[in-house]
Design a protein around this motif. Structure first.
Motif, PDB file in Angstrom:
ATOM      1  N   GLU A 143       3.210   0.685 -10.064  1.00  0.00           N
ATOM      2  CA  GLU A 143       2.851   1.823 -10.916  1.00  0.00           C
ATOM      3  C   GLU A 143       1.547   2.455 -10.449  1.00  0.00           C
ATOM      4  N   LYS A 144       0.592   1.627 -10.056  1.00  0.00           N
ATOM      5  CA  LYS A 144      -0.680   2.140  -9.571  1.00  0.00           C
ATOM      6  C   LYS A 144      -0.481   2.938  -8.291  1.00  0.00           C
ATOM      7  N   LEU A 145       0.350   2.460  -7.386  1.00  0.00           N
ATOM      8  CA  LEU A 145       0.606   3.184  -6.140  1.00  0.00           C
ATOM      9  C   LEU A 145       1.278   4.527  -6.413  1.00  0.00           C
ATOM     10  N   TYR A 146       2.239   4.535  -7.324  1.00  0.00           N
ATOM     11  CA  TYR A 146       2.890   5.797  -7.684  1.00  0.00           C
ATOM     12  C   TYR A 146       1.914   6.743  -8.366  1.00  0.00           C
ATOM     13  N   SER A 147       1.004   6.209  -9.158  1.00  0.00           N
ATOM     14  CA  SER A 147      -0.016   7.036  -9.800  1.00  0.00           C
ATOM     15  C   SER A 147      -0.925   7.684  -8.757  1.00  0.00           C
ATOM     16  N   LEU A 148      -1.299   6.919  -7.734  1.00  0.00           N
ATOM     17  CA  LEU A 148      -2.122   7.477  -6.659  1.00  0.00           C
ATOM     18  C   LEU A 148      -1.367   8.568  -5.912  1.00  0.00           C
ATOM     19  N   LEU A 149      -0.088   8.362  -5.687  1.00  0.00           N
ATOM     20  CA  LEU A 149       0.718   9.372  -5.008  1.00  0.00           C
ATOM     21  C   LEU A 149       0.846  10.633  -5.850  1.00  0.00           C
ATOM     22  N   ARG A 150       1.065  10.480  -7.149  1.00  0.00           N
ATOM     23  CA  ARG A 150       1.175  11.646  -8.033  1.00  0.00           C
ATOM     24  C   ARG A 150      -0.128  12.444  -8.039  1.00  0.00           C
ATOM     25  N   ASP A 151      -1.260  11.728  -8.112  1.00  0.00           N
ATOM     26  CA  ASP A 151      -2.552  12.419  -8.090  1.00  0.00           C
ATOM     27  C   ASP A 151      -2.767  13.135  -6.760  1.00  0.00           C
ATOM     28  N   HIS A 152      -2.310  12.541  -5.671  1.00  0.00           N
ATOM     29  CA  HIS A 152      -2.420  13.189  -4.361  1.00  0.00           C
ATOM     30  C   HIS A 152      -1.592  14.474  -4.330  1.00  0.00           C
ATOM     31  N   LEU A 153      -0.402  14.445  -4.935  1.00  0.00           N
ATOM     32  CA  LEU A 153       0.433  15.638  -4.988  1.00  0.00           C
ATOM     33  C   LEU A 153      -0.197  16.726  -5.854  1.00  0.00           C
ATOM     34  N   GLU A 154      -1.036  16.331  -6.810  1.00  0.00           N
ATOM     35  CA  GLU A 154      -1.748  17.300  -7.654  1.00  0.00           C
ATOM     36  C   GLU A 154      -2.997  17.841  -6.970  1.00  0.00           C
ATOM     37  N   GLY A 155      -3.368  17.274  -5.822  1.00  0.00           N
ATOM     38  CA  GLY A 155      -4.512  17.771  -5.070  1.00  0.00           C
ATOM     39  C   GLY A 155      -5.793  16.980  -5.259  1.00  0.00           C
ATOM     40  N   GLN A 156      -5.746  15.858  -5.926  1.00  0.00           N
ATOM     41  CA  GLN A 156      -6.942  15.045  -6.125  1.00  0.00           C
ATOM     42  C   GLN A 156      -7.210  14.192  -4.891  1.00  0.00           C
ATOM     43  N   SER A 157      -8.477  13.902  -4.666  1.00  0.00           N
ATOM     44  CA  SER A 157      -8.827  13.004  -3.565  1.00  0.00           C
ATOM     45  C   SER A 157      -8.557  11.563  -3.985  1.00  0.00           C
ATOM     46  N   LEU A 158      -8.550  10.681  -3.007  1.00  0.00           N
ATOM     47  CA  LEU A 158      -8.278   9.273  -3.290  1.00  0.00           C
ATOM     48  C   LEU A 158      -9.359   8.666  -4.176  1.00  0.00           C
TER      49      LEU A 158
ATOM     50  N   GLY B 176       0.823  -1.199   0.000  1.00  0.00           N
ATOM     51  CA  GLY B 176       0.000   0.000   0.000  1.00  0.00           C
ATOM     52  C   GLY B 176       0.856   1.247   0.000  1.00  0.00           C
ATOM     53  N   ILE B 177       0.199   2.377   0.157  1.00  0.00           N
ATOM     54  CA  ILE B 177       0.902   3.659   0.103  1.00  0.00           C
ATOM     55  C   ILE B 177       0.482   4.528   1.278  1.00  0.00           C
ATOM     56  N   CYS B 178       1.414   5.306   1.768  1.00  0.00           N
ATOM     57  CA  CYS B 178       1.164   6.302   2.803  1.00  0.00           C
ATOM     58  C   CYS B 178       1.470   7.656   2.176  1.00  0.00           C
ATOM     59  N   PHE B 179       0.546   8.609   2.302  1.00  0.00           N
ATOM     60  CA  PHE B 179       0.729   9.898   1.662  1.00  0.00           C
ATOM     61  C   PHE B 179       1.604  10.851   2.476  1.00  0.00           C
ATOM     62  N   GLN B 180       1.575  10.717   3.803  1.00  0.00           N
ATOM     63  CA  GLN B 180       2.337  11.630   4.641  1.00  0.00           C
ATOM     64  C   GLN B 180       3.105  10.863   5.682  1.00  0.00           C
ATOM     65  N   PRO B 181       4.384  10.734   5.636  1.00  0.00           N
ATOM     66  CA  PRO B 181       5.295  11.090   4.549  1.00  0.00           C
ATOM     67  C   PRO B 181       5.142  10.099   3.394  1.00  0.00           C
ATOM     68  N   PRO B 182       5.444  10.535   2.167  1.00  0.00           N
ATOM     69  CA  PRO B 182       5.268   9.649   1.014  1.00  0.00           C
ATOM     70  C   PRO B 182       6.124   8.390   1.134  1.00  0.00           C
ATOM     71  N   SER B 183       5.447   7.241   1.157  1.00  0.00           N
ATOM     72  CA  SER B 183       6.179   5.978   1.281  1.00  0.00           C
ATOM     73  C   SER B 183       5.314   4.825   0.805  1.00  0.00           C
ATOM     74  N   ILE B 184       5.999   3.765   0.376  1.00  0.00           N
ATOM     75  CA  ILE B 184       5.355   2.511  -0.005  1.00  0.00           C
ATOM     76  C   ILE B 184       5.480   1.582   1.193  1.00  0.00           C
ATOM     77  N   ILE B 185       4.373   0.976   1.593  1.00  0.00           N
ATOM     78  CA  ILE B 185       4.374   0.090   2.753  1.00  0.00           C
ATOM     79  C   ILE B 185       4.101  -1.328   2.264  1.00  0.00           C
ATOM     80  N   LEU B 186       4.954  -2.249   2.676  1.00  0.00           N
ATOM     81  CA  LEU B 186       4.834  -3.645   2.286  1.00  0.00           C
ATOM     82  C   LEU B 186       4.681  -4.492   3.541  1.00  0.00           C
ATOM     83  N   ILE B 187       3.640  -5.293   3.565  1.00  0.00           N
ATOM     84  CA  ILE B 187       3.480  -6.290   4.622  1.00  0.00           C
ATOM     85  C   ILE B 187       3.849  -7.628   3.994  1.00  0.00           C
ATOM     86  N   TYR B 188       4.848  -8.274   4.572  1.00  0.00           N
ATOM     87  CA  TYR B 188       5.378  -9.493   3.984  1.00  0.00           C
ATOM     88  C   TYR B 188       5.575 -10.552   5.053  1.00  0.00           C
TER      89      TYR B 188
END
Length: 163
Positions: free
Chosen positions: A71-86, A9-21
């Motif tokens: 790629e999908k997680l990075y796309s969500l992060l980019r959209d968040h940086l542009e101000g779009q909601s989830l 998954g992704i965390c928006f603040q601070p920007p990071s990718i979270i992996l549960i393994y």
């Protein structure tokens, strides 16, 4: 394989990718936080995903995570940086990554056509039946009803003389 990914998954603040393994050696479930650095709303998501997946520090942990998911997680992060909601971002991503059967693909440029073809290939592989699948049937026979009116196409009615 020493690690098997369970959730990503992704965390928006601070920007990071979270992996549960799952650590298969110690038989424990763990969490790995991979900070996203030098990423802006102008960054290329596919390139950033490839860099993360090939990073020597994270590579053993991300073997079970597809490049498409990153790629999908990075796309969500980019959209968040542009101000779009989830929800807006997920809706836009879903719209971009589904095929409209009524769309005329002859009018697309090469880049868009290649994107549509990769989406179709991915969907085909997802729905494909293999010999080792439990519901695999080797010889499927289907009887189509003959009493329904068949639609004719323009190319069916043309004669050889017109060509």
């Amino acid at each position: 394989m020493a690690f098997s990914a369970q959730k990503c998954g992704i965390c928006f603040q601070p920007p990071s990718i979270i992996l549960i393994y799952r650590d298969n050696i110690q038989e424990k479930t763990r969490q790995r936080i991979m900070p996203v650095r030098n990423f802006s709303r102008f960054s290329d998501c596919s390139r950033a995903a490839e860099q993360l997946k090939n990073n020597p520090r994270h590579k053993p942990y991300l073997e079970g995570v597809s490049l498409h998911q990153l790629e999908k997680l990075y796309s969500l992060l980019r959209d968040h940086l542009e101000g779009q909601s989830l929800s807006e971002s997920l809706g836009r991503y879903h719209h971009e990554h589904t095929i409209d059967p009524e769309e005329d693909m002859n009018k697309l440029d090469d880049k868009e056509l290649a994107k549509r073809k990769s989406i179709m290939d991915e969907l085909f592989e997802k729905n494909r039946k293999r010999r080792d699948d439990p519901d695999f049937v080797y010889n499927v026979e289907v009887d189509f009803p003959q009493d329904e009116h068949l639609e004719s196409c323009a190319w069916d009615t043309e004669s050889d003389e017109e060509m």
